[in-house]
Design a protein around this motif. Structure first.
Motif, PDB file in Angstrom:
ATOM      1  N   ASN A  90      11.047  -7.991  -1.390  1.00 28.68           N
ATOM      2  CA  ASN A  90      10.244  -7.534  -2.481  1.00 28.68           C
ATOM      3  C   ASN A  90       9.588  -6.448  -1.894  1.00 28.68           C
ATOM      4  N   SER A  91      10.164  -5.789  -0.223  1.00 25.82           N
ATOM      5  CA  SER A  91       9.632  -4.915   0.845  1.00 25.82           C
ATOM      6  C   SER A  91      10.298  -3.822   0.656  1.00 25.82           C
ATOM      7  N   ALA A  92       9.740  -2.314   0.441  1.00 24.82           N
ATOM      8  CA  ALA A  92      10.044  -1.019   0.635  1.00 24.82           C
ATOM      9  C   ALA A  92       9.253  -0.552   2.659  1.00 24.82           C
ATOM     10  N   LEU A  93      10.246  -0.125   2.880  1.00 23.87           N
ATOM     11  CA  LEU A  93      10.035   0.585   4.240  1.00 23.87           C
ATOM     12  C   LEU A  93       9.740   2.300   4.313  1.00 23.87           C
ATOM     13  N   PHE A  94       8.669   2.796   4.749  1.00 23.78           N
ATOM     14  CA  PHE A  94       9.760   4.337   4.716  1.00 23.78           C
ATOM     15  C   PHE A  94       8.925   4.573   6.116  1.00 23.78           C
ATOM     16  N   THR A  95       9.357   5.348   6.790  1.00 22.43           N
ATOM     17  CA  THR A  95       9.360   6.290   7.796  1.00 22.43           C
ATOM     18  C   THR A  95       9.539   7.336   8.069  1.00 22.43           C
ATOM     19  N   ASP A  96       9.317   8.576   9.129  1.00 19.98           N
ATOM     20  CA  ASP A  96       9.607   9.586   9.202  1.00 19.98           C
ATOM     21  C   ASP A  96       9.284   9.405  11.266  1.00 19.98           C
ATOM     22  N   LYS A  97      10.135  10.072  12.004  1.00 20.76           N
ATOM     23  CA  LYS A  97       9.877   9.920  13.020  1.00 20.76           C
ATOM     24  C   LYS A  97       9.412   8.893  13.612  1.00 20.76           C
ATOM     25  N   PHE A  98       7.671   8.503  14.606  1.00 19.93           N
ATOM     26  CA  PHE A  98       7.236   7.317  14.957  1.00 19.93           C
ATOM     27  C   PHE A  98       6.586   6.383  14.153  1.00 19.93           C
ATOM     28  N   ASN A  99       6.260   7.154  13.414  1.00 17.55           N
ATOM     29  CA  ASN A  99       5.136   6.551  11.570  1.00 17.55           C
ATOM     30  C   ASN A  99       6.074   5.780  11.044  1.00 17.55           C
ATOM     31  N   SER A 100       5.614   4.422  10.292  1.00 22.11           N
ATOM     32  CA  SER A 100       5.713   3.957   8.962  1.00 22.11           C
ATOM     33  C   SER A 100       4.711   3.629   8.406  1.00 22.11           C
ATOM     34  N   VAL A 101       5.479   2.978   6.808  1.00 23.51           N
ATOM     35  CA  VAL A 101       4.476   2.886   5.399  1.00 23.51           C
ATOM     36  C   VAL A 101       5.153   1.736   5.285  1.00 23.51           C
ATOM     37  N   ARG A 102       5.309   0.664   5.275  1.00 22.98           N
ATOM     38  CA  ARG A 102       5.896  -1.038   4.864  1.00 22.98           C
ATOM     39  C   ARG A 102       4.426  -1.773   3.321  1.00 22.98           C
ATOM     40  N   VAL A 103       5.432  -1.397   2.176  1.00 23.97           N
ATOM     41  CA  VAL A 103       5.274  -2.147   1.224  1.00 23.97           C
ATOM     42  C   VAL A 103       5.589  -3.953   0.999  1.00 23.97           C
ATOM     43  N   GLU A 104       4.351  -4.448   0.629  1.00 24.46           N
ATOM     44  CA  GLU A 104       5.386  -5.590   0.406  1.00 24.46           C
ATOM     45  C   GLU A 104       4.446  -6.606  -0.779  1.00 24.46           C
ATOM     46  N   VAL A 152      -1.137  -0.679  14.768  1.00 29.68           N
ATOM     47  CA  VAL A 152      -0.734  -0.603  12.867  1.00 29.68           C
ATOM     48  C   VAL A 152      -2.040  -1.113  12.241  1.00 29.68           C
ATOM     49  N   GLU A 153      -2.312  -1.062  11.798  1.00 26.84           N
ATOM     50  CA  GLU A 153      -3.065  -1.376  10.445  1.00 26.84           C
ATOM     51  C   GLU A 153      -2.113  -2.042   8.922  1.00 26.84           C
ATOM     52  N   ARG A 154      -3.038  -3.310   9.242  1.00 27.84           N
ATOM     53  CA  ARG A 154      -2.194  -4.108   8.170  1.00 27.84           C
ATOM     54  C   ARG A 154      -3.132  -4.971   7.042  1.00 27.84           C
ATOM     55  N   TYR A 155      -3.137  -4.171   5.240  1.00 28.04           N
ATOM     56  CA  TYR A 155      -4.077  -4.059   4.163  1.00 28.04           C
ATOM     57  C   TYR A 155      -3.180  -5.218   3.703  1.00 28.04           C
ATOM     58  N   GLU A 156      -4.198  -6.065   3.323  1.00 29.38           N
ATOM     59  CA  GLU A 156      -3.905  -7.337   2.073  1.00 29.38           C
ATOM     60  C   GLU A 156      -5.042  -6.684   1.048  1.00 29.38           C
ATOM     61  N   PHE A 157      -4.418  -6.456   0.012  1.00 30.49           N
ATOM     62  CA  PHE A 157      -4.908  -6.185  -1.382  1.00 30.49           C
ATOM     63  C   PHE A 157      -4.732  -7.848  -2.481  1.00 30.49           C
ATOM     64  N   TRP A 158      -4.738  -8.122  -3.419  1.00 29.61           N
ATOM     65  CA  TRP A 158      -5.001  -8.931  -4.282  1.00 29.61           C
ATOM     66  C   TRP A 158      -5.591  -8.502  -5.713  1.00 29.61           C
ATOM     67  N   ASN A 159      -4.902  -9.401  -6.096  1.00 32.46           N
ATOM     68  CA  ASN A 159      -4.448  -9.277  -8.087  1.00 32.46           C
ATOM     69  C   ASN A 159      -4.364 -10.381  -8.780  1.00 32.46           C
ATOM     70  N   ASN A 160      -4.961 -11.015  -9.373  1.00 30.00           N
ATOM     71  CA  ASN A 160      -4.247 -11.878 -10.732  1.00 30.00           C
ATOM     72  C   ASN A 160      -3.117 -12.453  -9.695  1.00 30.00           C
ATOM     73  N   GLY A 161      -3.664 -13.670  -8.728  1.00 33.70           N
ATOM     74  CA  GLY A 161      -2.500 -13.935  -8.582  1.00 33.70           C
ATOM     75  C   GLY A 161      -1.208 -13.947  -7.477  1.00 33.70           C
ATOM     76  N   GLU A 195      -0.433 -10.677  -4.543  1.00 32.84           N
ATOM     77  CA  GLU A 195      -1.164 -10.483  -3.000  1.00 32.84           C
ATOM     78  C   GLU A 195      -0.009  -8.591  -3.125  1.00 32.84           C
ATOM     79  N   LEU A 196      -0.540  -7.685  -2.469  1.00 33.63           N
ATOM     80  CA  LEU A 196       0.262  -6.127  -1.884  1.00 33.63           C
ATOM     81  C   LEU A 196      -1.123  -6.084  -0.400  1.00 33.63           C
ATOM     82  N   VAL A 197       0.445  -5.983   1.008  1.00 34.25           N
ATOM     83  CA  VAL A 197       0.662  -6.162   2.016  1.00 34.25           C
ATOM     84  C   VAL A 197       0.964  -4.404   2.418  1.00 34.25           C
ATOM     85  N   LEU A 198      -0.108  -3.827   2.803  1.00 33.48           N
ATOM     86  CA  LEU A 198       0.556  -2.420   3.075  1.00 33.48           C
ATOM     87  C   LEU A 198       0.452  -2.759   4.557  1.00 33.48           C
ATOM     88  N   THR A 199       1.915  -2.136   5.318  1.00 38.43           N
ATOM     89  CA  THR A 199       1.319  -2.302   6.989  1.00 38.43           C
ATOM     90  C   THR A 199       1.288  -1.108   7.420  1.00 38.43           C
TER      91      THR A 199
END
Length: 199
Positions: free
Chosen positions: A81-95, A161-170, A172-176
């Motif tokens: 259930n996760s996707a990782l986007f990377t470029d050089k030293f940066n990354s965005v993980r969606v879970e 690192v910044e980890r954001y935890e969103f929630w909606n109707n049961g 959770e979306l985590v953006l790291t």
């Protein structure tokens, strides 16, 4: 004899003027050391800084529960259930994961931080807070950790690192979001976290 001498003097004077003009032209040439760069030269970004002209494209999960904008052209990999986007030293993980109740700063401190601390090399504690974004409030965990070694050079850098935890109707979306310590990615990270839309 006098006419010959006069003619030679004119030639010498002309050559001297031409040489002087050439020297001035060379001194003012853009190719000379210390010259200013061309006005349309590409922006030079320090390692880890995402360019101001970065384009973002929407990413939607297979279940179509939400969409979020990610940087166009970054390498993408998926696992469960996760996707990782990377470029050089940066990354965005969606879970995404099922969660009956919305996360709080208390639950993040008690449940997420211990796992993050033990699973991160070079861990340095940051803060746990609640932030407002267009999709609603999110729990934000900040910390520092060593990046995964580069597959070619084996080099690792200290990441913020910044980890954001969103929630909606049961759900959770985590953006790291991670990038080298000191990189100026405040605006790109805000663009991504403000782009979350529940569907």
């Amino acid at each position: 004899m006098k006419r010959t001498t006069g003619h030679a003097g004119i030639v010498v004077a002309s050559l001297a003027a031409a040489l002087a003009l050439g020297a001035c032209s060379s001194a003012n040439s853009p190719a000379s050391p210390g010259a200013s760069p061309a006005p349309n030269a590409p922006e030079a970004n320090p390692a880890g800084d995402i360019p101001d002209n970065q384009v973002y494209v929407p990413f939607t999960t297979p279940d179509h529960r939400f969409t979020v904008s990610v940087p166009e052209g970054w390498a993408r990999s998926t696992a469960g259930n996760s996707a990782l986007f990377t470029d050089k030293f940066n990354s965005v993980r969606v879970e995404t994961t099922a969660r009956p109740q919305a996360p709080t700063t208390g639950s993040a401190t008690a449940e997420e931080l211990p796992a993050i601390r033990t699973g991160s090399r070079g861990y340095v504690a940051g803060s746990v807070s609640t932030v407002a974004r267009k999709a609603g409030n999110a729990v934000l965990i900040t910390y520092q950790a060593d990046s995964p070694p580069d597959p070619v050079t084996g080099k690792s850098v200290a990441d913020s690192v910044e980890r954001y935890e969103f929630w909606n109707n049961g759900e959770e979306l985590v953006l790291t979001l991670s990038g080298p310590k000191g990189a100026d990615n405040v605006d790109p990270w805000r663009t991504i976290t403000d782009s979350v839309r529940w569907m």
